[in-house]
Design a protein around this motif. Structure first.
Motif, short mmCIF file in Angstrom:
data_model
loop_
_atom_site.label_atom_id
_atom_site.label_comp_id
_atom_site.label_asym_id
_atom_site.label_seq_id
_atom_site.Cartn_x
_atom_site.Cartn_y
_atom_site.Cartn_z
N ASN A 62 4.52 -16.14 -13.13
CA ASN A 62 4.42 -15.90 -14.58
C ASN A 62 3.32 -16.74 -15.23
O ASN A 62 3.49 -17.28 -16.34
N GLU A 120 -2.34 -14.86 -17.18
CA GLU A 120 -3.19 -14.00 -16.35
C GLU A 120 -4.67 -14.11 -16.69
O GLU A 120 -5.52 -13.98 -15.81
N LEU A 153 2.25 -12.83 -10.06
CA LEU A 153 3.35 -12.20 -10.80
C LEU A 153 4.63 -13.01 -10.72
O LEU A 153 5.40 -13.09 -11.68
N SER A 154 4.86 -13.63 -9.57
CA SER A 154 6.08 -14.42 -9.38
C SER A 154 6.06 -15.70 -10.20
O SER A 154 7.10 -16.20 -10.62
#
Length: 278
Positions: free
Chosen positions: A85, A88, A82-83
């Motif tokens: 970016n 995914e 998540l950090s």
């Protein structure tokens, strides 16, 4: 003609691991993150449960340690993802590959084998184990569904996946909610793995056997709706139950067992095709 509850009970027991995985996938999807990682987490949770059970000689201690350690491990990974970016889709696919590689490595380091690992402890009542693990699975799912639909945090988590901007304008930390959802998904995947390895009393490479992908299919077919997702889970479980028991009939003995066992996945493919056209 008397009604027997045995087939229904067998179906409910069979359904439990997939329901766990689907609940985790649903919560992840509702937060805006695809649960492509679920297959790898199930396998990792299953191996960790086997390893900790082997080390402690206790099924309960092994399952608890596996859930705690692996959930924290994947939470750290998700925080990093998540950090950064990152994309995914690619990262979560890579997580599945990483999971398989780490399992193979630790299996060889600890047990000197990359194949099937069999528990050496005294065999216990298989039906009792299946019953207890199913009851625990349904309890976990019920608590998580209640959290998702009956709490303020659950409401914010659901909004995160549909209108993150709205929450940000209200100064809500959406990153924390996303991490929470991914952590819950990891917990559910690990729990599913613990159920599978305890039922087999062994660890088999790729023990998930598509459970994680079926969970994603159930969420997709259910349009991220909890009730519809659960319905899809039971449809897949009925297909799996039928595929397992249909081989006992002489009419289907000529049909390759691999084809019959693939029935749930064929049904999932057909359902997805119909939903895509509609």
């Amino acid at each position: 003609m008397s009604f027997s509850v045995e087939p229904l009970l067998s179906l409910l027991i069979l359904c439990a691991p997939l329901l766990l995985a689907s609940t985790g996938a649903l919560i992840s999807e509702r937060s805006g993150h695809s649960a492509i990682f679920m297959e790898g987490i199930i396998n990792a949770g299953a191996f960790a449960c086997f390893a900790f059970t082997h080390a402690t000689s206790s099924r309960i201690a092994g399952a608890i340690l596996a859930l705690v350690v692996m959930t924290i491990f994947f939470r750290i990974i998700f925080r990093a993802i998540l950090s950064s970016n990152s994309n995914e889709f690619i990262v979560y696919l890579a997580l599945n590959l990483l999971s398989g590689a780490l399992i193979s490595l630790f299996s060889f380091l600890i047990f000197k084998s990359r194949g099937v690992l069999q528990q050496t402890s005294e065999t216990q009542n298989i039906f009792l184990i299946r019953l207890v693990t199913a009851a625990a699975s349904y309890l976990i799912c019920a608590v998580l569904v209640a959290f998702l639909h009956a709490t303020g945090t659950g409401l914010k988590l659901r909004i995160t996946g549909t209108d993150k901007v709205l929450l940000k304008t209200q100064k809500v930390d959406t990153g924390r909610l996303e991490l929470m959802a991914l952590t819950i998904a990891a917990f559910c995947g690990c729990a599913c793995g613990c159920v599978l390895t305890n039922r087999l009393q062994a660890f088999v490479p790729n023990i998930a056997s598509g459970t994680g992908w079926l969970a994603i299919a159930a969420v997709f077919l259910g349009k991220k709706n909890t009730a519809l997702t659960i319905t899809a889970v039971f449809i897949f479980s009925i297909a799996q139950f039928a595929a397992t028991n249909i081989q006992n009939f002489t009419t289907f003995q000529a049909v390759p067992s691999s084809l019959l066992l693939a029935l749930p996945y064929l049904i999932a493919l057909v359902c997805i095709s119909i939903r895509s056209k509609s």
